[in-house]
Design an enzyme around this catalytic site. Structure first.
Site, PDB file in Angstrom:
ATOM      1  N   ASN A   5      19.528 -28.635 106.779  1.00 13.80           N
ATOM      2  CA  ASN A   5      18.845 -28.272 105.534  1.00 13.80           C
ATOM      3  C   ASN A   5      19.850 -27.477 104.718  1.00 13.80           C
ATOM      4  O   ASN A   5      20.104 -26.316 105.009  1.00 13.80           O
ATOM      5  CB  ASN A   5      17.597 -27.427 105.852  1.00 13.80           C
ATOM      6  CG  ASN A   5      16.947 -26.870 104.600  1.00 13.80           C
ATOM      7  OD1 ASN A   5      17.224 -27.319 103.490  1.00 13.80           O
ATOM      8  ND2 ASN A   5      16.081 -25.874 104.775  1.00 13.80           N
ATOM      9  N   TRP A   6      20.423 -28.137 103.728  1.00 16.06           N
ATOM     10  CA  TRP A   6      21.519 -27.491 102.988  1.00 16.06           C
ATOM     11  C   TRP A   6      21.037 -26.438 102.008  1.00 16.06           C
ATOM     12  O   TRP A   6      21.838 -25.678 101.462  1.00 16.06           O
ATOM     13  CB  TRP A   6      22.324 -28.556 102.251  1.00 16.06           C
ATOM     14  CG  TRP A   6      23.248 -29.340 103.132  1.00 16.06           C
ATOM     15  CD1 TRP A   6      23.322 -29.287 104.501  1.00 16.06           C
ATOM     16  CD2 TRP A   6      24.245 -30.280 102.721  1.00 16.06           C
ATOM     17  NE1 TRP A   6      24.296 -30.142 104.957  1.00 16.06           N
ATOM     18  CE2 TRP A   6      24.878 -30.762 103.883  1.00 16.06           C
ATOM     19  CE3 TRP A   6      24.650 -30.767 101.480  1.00 16.06           C
ATOM     20  CZ2 TRP A   6      25.916 -31.703 103.846  1.00 16.06           C
ATOM     21  CZ3 TRP A   6      25.671 -31.704 101.421  1.00 16.06           C
ATOM     22  CH2 TRP A   6      26.302 -32.165 102.602  1.00 16.06           C
ATOM     23  N   LYS A   7      19.725 -26.432 101.729  1.00 17.38           N
ATOM     24  CA  LYS A   7      19.177 -25.466 100.756  1.00 17.38           C
ATOM     25  C   LYS A   7      19.911 -25.622  99.410  1.00 17.38           C
ATOM     26  O   LYS A   7      20.237 -26.727  99.038  1.00 17.38           O
ATOM     27  CB  LYS A   7      19.249 -24.047 101.323  1.00 17.38           C
ATOM     28  CG  LYS A   7      18.653 -23.987 102.734  1.00 17.38           C
ATOM     29  CD  LYS A   7      18.410 -22.615 103.240  1.00 17.38           C
ATOM     30  CE  LYS A   7      17.790 -22.700 104.639  1.00 17.38           C
ATOM     31  NZ  LYS A   7      17.380 -21.421 105.169  1.00 17.38           N
TER      32      LYS A   7
ATOM     33  N   GLY B 195      19.910 -24.634 109.062  1.00 20.97           N
ATOM     34  CA  GLY B 195      20.326 -24.198 107.735  1.00 20.97           C
ATOM     35  C   GLY B 195      21.823 -23.921 107.712  1.00 20.97           C
ATOM     36  O   GLY B 195      22.648 -24.833 107.595  1.00 20.97           O
ATOM     37  N   GLY B 196      22.173 -22.654 107.844  1.00 23.34           N
ATOM     38  CA  GLY B 196      23.560 -22.205 107.712  1.00 23.34           C
ATOM     39  C   GLY B 196      24.571 -23.043 108.490  1.00 23.34           C
ATOM     40  O   GLY B 196      25.614 -23.438 107.947  1.00 23.34           O
TER      41      GLY B 196
ATOM     42  N   GLY C  88      17.847 -17.609 108.499  1.00 27.10           N
ATOM     43  CA  GLY C  88      18.945 -17.047 107.724  1.00 27.10           C
ATOM     44  C   GLY C  88      19.244 -15.596 108.068  1.00 27.10           C
ATOM     45  O   GLY C  88      19.994 -14.922 107.369  1.00 27.10           O
TER      46      GLY C  88
ATOM     47  N   GLU D 278       9.531 -22.915 112.457  1.00 26.89           N
ATOM     48  CA  GLU D 278      10.569 -22.005 111.980  1.00 26.89           C
ATOM     49  C   GLU D 278       9.977 -20.615 111.784  1.00 26.89           C
ATOM     50  O   GLU D 278       9.378 -20.325 110.744  1.00 26.89           O
ATOM     51  CB  GLU D 278      11.123 -22.493 110.642  1.00 26.89           C
ATOM     52  CG  GLU D 278      11.771 -23.852 110.720  1.00 26.89           C
ATOM     53  CD  GLU D 278      12.836 -24.022 109.635  1.00 26.89           C
ATOM     54  OE1 GLU D 278      13.962 -24.367 109.999  1.00 26.89           O
ATOM     55  OE2 GLU D 278      12.540 -23.781 108.464  1.00 26.89           O
TER      56      GLU D 278
ATOM     57  N   HIS E  98       8.822 -25.760 103.453  1.00 28.14           N
ATOM     58  CA  HIS E  98       9.767 -24.784 104.003  1.00 28.14           C
ATOM     59  C   HIS E  98       9.295 -23.371 103.644  1.00 28.14           C
ATOM     60  O   HIS E  98       8.743 -23.155 102.559  1.00 28.14           O
ATOM     61  CB  HIS E  98      11.170 -25.046 103.457  1.00 28.14           C
ATOM     62  CG  HIS E  98      12.204 -24.232 104.160  1.00 28.14           C
ATOM     63  ND1 HIS E  98      12.455 -22.920 103.812  1.00 28.14           N
ATOM     64  CD2 HIS E  98      13.005 -24.517 105.203  1.00 28.14           C
ATOM     65  CE1 HIS E  98      13.388 -22.452 104.630  1.00 28.14           C
ATOM     66  NE2 HIS E  98      13.728 -23.391 105.479  1.00 28.14           N
TER      67      HIS E  98
ATOM     68  N   SER F 192      18.202 -19.863 112.471  1.00 32.55           N
ATOM     69  CA  SER F 192      19.470 -19.400 113.047  1.00 32.55           C
ATOM     70  C   SER F 192      19.886 -20.173 114.295  1.00 32.55           C
ATOM     71  O   SER F 192      20.502 -19.611 115.204  1.00 32.55           O
ATOM     72  CB  SER F 192      19.422 -17.890 113.329  1.00 32.55           C
ATOM     73  OG  SER F 192      19.177 -17.177 112.125  1.00 32.55           O
TER      74      SER F 192
ATOM     75  N   GLU G 167      10.818 -20.893 102.568  1.00 39.80           N
ATOM     76  CA  GLU G 167      11.343 -20.389 101.285  1.00 39.80           C
ATOM     77  C   GLU G 167      10.522 -20.924 100.119  1.00 39.80           C
ATOM     78  O   GLU G 167      10.334 -20.237  99.113  1.00 39.80           O
ATOM     79  CB  GLU G 167      12.831 -20.770 101.155  1.00 39.80           C
ATOM     80  CG  GLU G 167      13.695 -19.896 102.073  1.00 39.80           C
ATOM     81  CD  GLU G 167      14.952 -20.576 102.579  1.00 39.80           C
ATOM     82  OE1 GLU G 167      15.368 -21.599 102.020  1.00 39.80           O
ATOM     83  OE2 GLU G 167      15.512 -20.063 103.574  1.00 39.80           O
TER      84      GLU G 167
HETATM   85  P1  PGA Z   1      18.998 -21.104 109.187  1.00 40.29           P
HETATM   86  O1  PGA Z   1      17.901 -21.898 108.322  1.00 40.29           O
HETATM   87  O2  PGA Z   1      19.463 -22.062 110.239  1.00 40.29           O
HETATM   88  O3  PGA Z   1      20.067 -20.743 108.214  1.00 40.29           O
HETATM   89  O4  PGA Z   1      18.295 -19.915 109.769  1.00 40.29           O
HETATM   90  C1  PGA Z   1      16.991 -22.746 108.936  1.00 40.29           C
HETATM   91  C2  PGA Z   1      16.060 -23.297 107.901  1.00 40.29           C
HETATM   92  O5  PGA Z   1      15.700 -22.568 106.966  1.00 40.29           O
HETATM   93  O6  PGA Z   1      15.669 -24.474 107.977  1.00 40.29           O
END
Ligand code: PGA
Length: 254
Positions: free
Chosen positions: A12-14, A236-237, A175, A169, A97, A215, A99
């Protein structure tokens, strides 16, 4: 992971990477994930989709979007429909998500509508659920995960569950560098599976892919995906680094 389910590692590149950067990163990733035994997906910003689809052509990487609107068309400035995504070559879409729930007013109802719109067009919806730290500390994790899962799946037919992936999640782990322990991830994913079983029956619930996200990285992926209920991850990251992402893909390929 259990053999009866498909393991899926999805990035998930956001809000990261321009189209040119997308091409470069996918070209770097392609050879590193070429022999994956799990499904490999990259969910990218809308503007990067064309570049991503082109770069991933003739590879095992599938492209996803990060959101989808619930109407087929109309006066919804700034939104993107499921049909548009399909025509652009997208196969997966992240829905709900945390966010989006936190910053953009996404509710359990709109998550459900987006999920229905996505699967109607043949997309696979990666539906995110997860508790905040406060909810966990109050002891509501199980109740909340089951509620969010059932709400997201309202009016989803049993035959369509093969187009559903749920990503557990925990909001406190996204994050933040704080990962749920493998046992916490397994337990959360287990609650999601129970919720699906309560609505659709145990047999089909056993076949649904449930990812962990928050994470997840090259160091902890092995331990997480070794858990019975963890069928891959939403990353994500670590999905912004070709090497790290490929190590996670390898962990889910065992
Ligand atoms: P993260 O993000 O791996 O950076 O914690 C995961 C996500 O939001 O899908």
């Amino acid at each position: 992971m259990k053999d009866c389910r498909k393991a899926v590692i999805a990035g998930n590149w956001k809000m990261n990477k321009t189209p040119a950067e997308t091409t470069a990163l996918i070209n770097e990733m392609k050879p590193l994930v070429a022999d994956a035994k799990c499904d490999v997906v990259l969910c990218v910003p809308f503007i990067d989709i064309a570049a991503a689809v082109e770069a991933a052509k003739d590879s095992n990487i599938k492209i996803g979007a990060e959101n989808v609107h619930f109407k087929e068309s109309g006066a919804f400035t700034g939104e993107i429909s499921a049909k548009m995504l399909v025509e652009a070559g997208v196969e997966y879409v992240v829905v709900g998500h945390s966010e989006r729930r936190q910053y953009f007013g996404e509710t359990d109802q709109t998550v459900n509508l987006r999920t229905l719109a996505a699967i109607k067009e043949g997309l696979t919806a990666i539906v995110c659920v997860g508790e905040t730290l406060e909810q966990r500390e109050l002891g509501y994790t199980e109740t909340l995960l089951k509620y969010q899962t059932k709400m997201a799946l309202t009016n989803v037919a049993k035959e369509d569950l093969d187009k559903i992936i749920i990503a557990y999640e925990p909001v406190w782990a996204i994050g933040t560098g704080v990962t749920a322990t493998a046992d916490q991830a397994d337990e959360g994913n287990g609650f999601v599976r129970e919720a699906i079983a309560e609505v659709y029956g145990k047999e089909v619930a056993e076949t649904v892919t449930i990812q962990y996200g928050g994470s997840m990285n090259a160091k902890n992926a092995d331990e997480l995906v070794a858990k019975e209920n963890v069928d891959g991850g939403l990353i994500g990251g670590a999905s912004l680094k070709a090497e790290d992402f490929s190590i996670i893909v390898k962990a889910a390929s065992k």
